[in-house]
Design a protein around this motif. Structure first.
Motif, short mmCIF file in Angstrom:
data_model
loop_
_atom_site.label_atom_id
_atom_site.label_comp_id
_atom_site.label_asym_id
_atom_site.label_seq_id
_atom_site.Cartn_x
_atom_site.Cartn_y
_atom_site.Cartn_z
N LYS A 140 -53.37 40.96 -29.98
CA LYS A 140 -53.45 39.50 -29.91
C LYS A 140 -53.88 38.90 -31.25
O LYS A 140 -53.35 37.88 -31.68
CB LYS A 140 -54.42 39.08 -28.80
CG LYS A 140 -53.85 39.26 -27.41
CD LYS A 140 -54.89 38.83 -26.37
CE LYS A 140 -54.31 38.82 -25.00
NZ LYS A 140 -53.46 37.67 -24.73
N THR A 141 -54.83 39.53 -31.90
CA THR A 141 -55.30 39.04 -33.21
C THR A 141 -54.17 39.09 -34.23
O THR A 141 -53.91 38.12 -34.95
CB THR A 141 -56.49 39.87 -33.70
OG1 THR A 141 -57.54 39.80 -32.74
CG2 THR A 141 -57.02 39.35 -35.02
N GLY A 142 -53.49 40.21 -34.27
CA GLY A 142 -52.39 40.38 -35.23
C GLY A 142 -51.23 39.44 -35.00
O GLY A 142 -50.55 39.03 -35.93
N LEU A 143 -51.00 39.09 -33.75
CA LEU A 143 -49.90 38.18 -33.41
C LEU A 143 -50.35 36.71 -33.34
O LEU A 143 -49.59 35.84 -32.93
CB LEU A 143 -49.27 38.59 -32.07
CG LEU A 143 -48.62 39.98 -32.08
CD1 LEU A 143 -48.18 40.37 -30.68
CD2 LEU A 143 -47.45 40.01 -33.04
#
Length: 107
Positions: free
Chosen positions: A37-40
């Motif tokens: 979620k953080t990366g996206l």
């Protein structure tokens, strides 16, 4: 949900891994899901502390009772809510705001 079949390996320090695990836990997510979620750049919502939830319940109760009680009782309830919030705030952040002057907590 799409099947996850591709693995990405990254290296982090023990301290970084611990911090990432703590952040994931606060959001009630697995480490993989948190990193995904953080990366996206998807929104991540931390789970509020139980103490803050209790204050939320106090506010809801006051809202429900506001037309049934007099102004003095409303003021008492608000003072209790304010006190409870400040106790939690000070225990979590040592009472400092971003500047360290705590001016944002003055009523």
């Amino acid at each position: 949900m799409k099947e996850k079949v591709v693995q990405i390996c990254i290296r982090v320090s023990k301290n970084e891994k611990k911090k990432l695990q703590q952040k994931a836990k606060k959001c009630n997510l697995s480490l993989s899901n948190y990193l995904r979620k953080t990366g996206l750049k998807q929104k991540i919502y931390p789970i509020p502390d139980k103490e803050f939830y209790q204050i939320y319940l106090q506010v809801c109760q006051l809202k429900n009772d506001i037309l049934k009680i007099d102004i003095e009782q409303i003021e008492e309830c608000l003072e209790i809510i304010e006190h409870n919030f400040l106790v939690i705030y000070n225990s979590k952040s040592n009472g400092d705001d971003d500047d360290g002057d705590n001016k944002n907590m003055v009523s």
